[in-house]
Scaffold this active site. Structure first.
Site, PDB file in Angstrom:
ATOM      1  N   SER A   1       0.933  -1.370   0.018  1.00  0.00           N
ATOM      2  CA  SER A   1      -0.065  -0.237  -0.255  1.00  0.00           C
ATOM      3  C   SER A   1       0.546   1.108   0.485  1.00  0.00           C
ATOM      4  CB  SER A   1      -1.421   0.379   1.222  1.00  0.00           C
ATOM      5  OG  SER A   1      -2.206   0.974   0.765  1.00  0.00           O
TER       6      SER A   1
ATOM      7  N   ASP B   1      -8.797  -5.625  -5.823  1.00  0.00           N
ATOM      8  CA  ASP B   1      -8.489  -4.409  -4.610  1.00  0.00           C
ATOM      9  C   ASP B   1      -9.614  -2.929  -4.474  1.00  0.00           C
ATOM     10  OD1 ASP B   1      -7.433  -2.527  -3.249  1.00  0.00           O
ATOM     11  OD2 ASP B   1      -5.473  -3.470  -3.723  1.00  0.00           O
TER      12      ASP B   1
ATOM     13  N   HIS C   1      -7.700  -5.650  -0.999  1.00  0.00           N
ATOM     14  CA  HIS C   1      -6.134  -5.422  -0.526  1.00  0.00           C
ATOM     15  C   HIS C   1      -5.395  -6.303   0.419  1.00  0.00           C
ATOM     16  CE1 HIS C   1      -3.913  -1.609  -0.808  1.00  0.00           C
ATOM     17  NE2 HIS C   1      -3.498  -1.502   0.233  1.00  0.00           N
TER      18      HIS C   1
END
Length: 665
Positions: free
Chosen positions: A206, A313, A344
């Protein structure tokens, strides 16, 4: 642009890797570690021969050369380091694995939200995740960098801008003798990185992986490889995704304030205001976004890239992966990719043993120089069904070609066809934006007339049809108001069992049992909770989606008011994917307005009339047009649905997270 297939290139780096492999195997492995059974060679690998308990644990503050907080002195970022003690005693230098993050004190890392911890004297005790536990005994140092404005670092968070990127780049410069490091945050005593050979690999999920992308795009010397997991490649596309349709109710200033240390929040008001001013909610492109677009600088990337992304995601959409992958391919960057069915989620939490082994061999190759063959293995691992994976020599496959498919009218309004033949001139479909509905409701109603969407389907396929890469949908629409947003969604209609990406675990279920990956100390355990696949039985699967503000029809970077009753043409980029629509299933395209909880609605409630003859989708099929013709020829039985239309999909999208990482930071 569609993702294009590219093979690995020969490069100077590859030649160097091969040349030094034998030497490094001797220097950095224990005696006999490369031994093999008689008559069979064993690929070299680093082995856990160094003491983790006796490792050096220290903190260094590195001068970034910036004064982001305007206090009249250069910002210093904190780098917490754990490294084996023995190599330095033996006069040998070692490489570094680095995770630069804003989350070490505010939000935590990994599935269990681990934070950094320190002893009473401020020395690091716990390093989140398994990288230190696993790799330090194998002869690597692990460096956890606090981005400027977070935890124990000076400066301010600028959300993907120069300060974020310089935070990590400066540490790489220090590791290579090009920047100043200090033993304290404010003192003058210098810290040396004489124990480091300068070779660095960056990894992170991320926001952390995003910083790795940004640092690689500087071309900094010493960065040999990056492993971005669910990472952003352009911050504009994180906040607006495509052409002005805003995703969240706030801009980057909210995220900056969320991750900054309490101390930084008191000194960074000017930076916060610059973020507000530079990111207007109109969705127009500004200079702020240019400075946070790493794709434009892909030509500078010298590091190899191992990209990992969940195809479902909905936090960091796979558009980020697609455009980054294409740009790297154009420049011949050495690449590898894993694509999962999850949202995610880190691969440590859905394919743990294979991930640790693959990551181990990847770092051994690019940081230690071992010729272990990982650069000659298939480029892509793709999850087809929960815990079932396939591989491709290159990705997308070389036989992937873009095919133009077109919507047509059917037997009922809003329930049309999808084929190669264009619709007759004058054919239209009409819908009214309904912000209370999402792609989940649209897909459930594909075979029914509704006022909120137009759907177009193939006949049941006679053979499987594989999408591989990025799609684009061009829509000619006449609005009834001065503002409108458009969504385009590809759907696989048919029964399946998939990872439940709509659940809170985004495709995983966390268990109570633990498994251990490396060495532990009293303050830093290598044991983490196990997971299993969280699945859902469905009768339809959304496989790709994209959004845009119709007002950007003339300029993708600047919106303008629409003229009611005047037709305009807009192209929507859909997220990258790799999905096989099986025989007996149908492929569908949905065109609609606001996708609830994924984009914000426009200021009005438009009715849109779609000109079908001037609307089409360019889809990347493996086998190209011929594959589509074969799959749609003849007729196949319509599969039985495992449930009702209202219960046959995953849960509707949850309100989008404003933090890269969401619930799985």
């Amino acid at each position: 642009m569609p993702i294009r297939a590219r093979g690995p290139r020969s490069s100077y780096r590859s030649l160097v890797v091969a040349a030094v492999a034998a030497l490094m195997a001797v220097l950095l492995s224990p005696a006999g570690a490369q031994g093999a059974s008689p008559g069979k060679a064993r690929p070299p690998e680093s082995r856990p021969v160094y003491s983790y308990g006796d490792a050096v644990r220290e903190s260094v503050w590195v001068d970034t050369g910036l004064d982001g907080d305007g206090d009249g002195r250069n910002d210093r970022v904190a780098a917490d380091i754990v490294r084996p003690r023995e190599p330095a005693r033996q006069g040998r230098k070692i490489p570094v694995i680095m995770d630069a993050s804003p989350y070490y004190s505010c939000c935590g890392r990994g599935n269990e939200g681990q934070l950094k911890t320190y002893d009473a004297d401020g020395r690091p005790v716990q390093f989140p995740l398994h990288y230190d536990n696993y790799f330090v005994p194998r002869g690597y140092a692990f460096v956890a960098v606090d981005l400027a404005g977070t935890n124990r670092s000076d400066g301010c968070v600028d959300v993907g801008g120069r300060s974020d990127v310089r935070s990590a780049k400066a540490v790489i410069d220090w590791l290579n003798g090009r920047a100043r490091g200090y033993t304290t945050r404010t003192g003058s005593a210098r810290a040396s990185a004489g124990w480091s050979d300068g070779r660095t690999g960056m990894i992170g999920k991320s926001y952390d992986g995003t910083v790795a992308n940004g640092v690689a795009a500087t071309g900094v010397e010493g960065l040999r490889t990056i492993v971005p997991i669910g990472a952003i490649s352009s911050w504009y596309d994180y906040y607006y995704f495509a052409q002005g349709a805003p995703l969240y109710g706030s801009g980057p200033e909210w995220l900056s304030g969320y991750v900054e240390s309490p101390e930084a929040q008191g000194r960074c008001a000017a930076v916060q205001q610059r973020l507000v001013d530079g990111a207007p909610r109109t969705g127009d492109w500004t200079g702020l976004w240019t400075g946070r677009d790493y794709v434009k600088d892909a030509r500078k990337v010298r590091a190899s890239v191992f990209a990992v992304h969940g195809m479902q995601d909905l936090n960091v959409r796979t558009k980020h992966l697609g455009q980054w992958w294409d740009a790297l391919a154009d420049r011949g960057v050495e690449r590898k990719i894993w694509l999962s069915q999850t949202g995610h989620v880190d691969p440590f939490d859905y394919r743990r043993a294979e991930w640790v082994d693959t990551l181990h061999r990847w770092f051994d190759h690019y940081l230690l120089g071992y010729d272990n063959g990982i650069d000659r293995e298939p480029m892509a691992d793709i999850e087809r069904h929960p815990d079932q994976w396939s591989t491709d020599r290159v990705w997308p496959p070389r036989t992937t070609h873009v095919t133009t498919v077109r919507p047509g009218t059917g037997n009922a309004p809003g329930v049309g066809t999808l084929a190669l033949k264009p619709a007759r001139p004058g054919a239209t479909e009409t819908f009214t934006d309904d912000p209370s509905q999402s792609e989940t409701e649209w897909a459930a109603d594909l075979d029914r007339t509704t006022g909120a969407k137009a759907g177009f389907r193939t006949a049941p396929l006679t053979t499987g049809l594989r999408l591989s890469g990025s799609s684009r949908v061009t829509v000619t629409a006449t609005p009834s108001t001065t503002t409108a947003h458009l969504s385009a969604v590809l759907v696989d209609i048919g029964p399946d069992t998939i990872r439940d990406y709509g659940s809170s675990g985004e495709g995983i279920v966390t268990l109570t049992e633990r498994s251990c990956w490396g060495a532990s100390t009293a303050g830093d355990s290598s044991c983490f909770k196990e997971t299993r696949a969280g699945t859902a039985t469905v009768d339809r699967t959304v496989v790709s989606r994209g959004w845009a503000d119709l007002g950007t029809y003339a300029d993708a970077r600047k919106g303008r008011p629409l003229t009611p009753g005047r037709a305009v043409t807009l192209t929507i980029d859909l997220a990258a994917t790799d999905h096989v629509v099986p025989a007996g299933h149908r492929l569908a395209l949905i065109v609609a307005g606001t996708d609830r909880d994924l984009i914000d609605p426009p200021d009005s409630t438009p009715t849109l009339t779609i000109d079908l003859a001037r609307t089409f989708a360019k889809l990347p099929f493996v086998g190209g047009t011929g594959a589509f013709v074969r799959a749609t020829a003849g007729s196949a039985a319509v599969p039985d649905s495992p449930g009702t239309a209202d219960a046959g999909g995953v849960a509707p999208p949850r309100p989008a997270a404003r933090v890269p990482g969401g619930g799985h930071a």
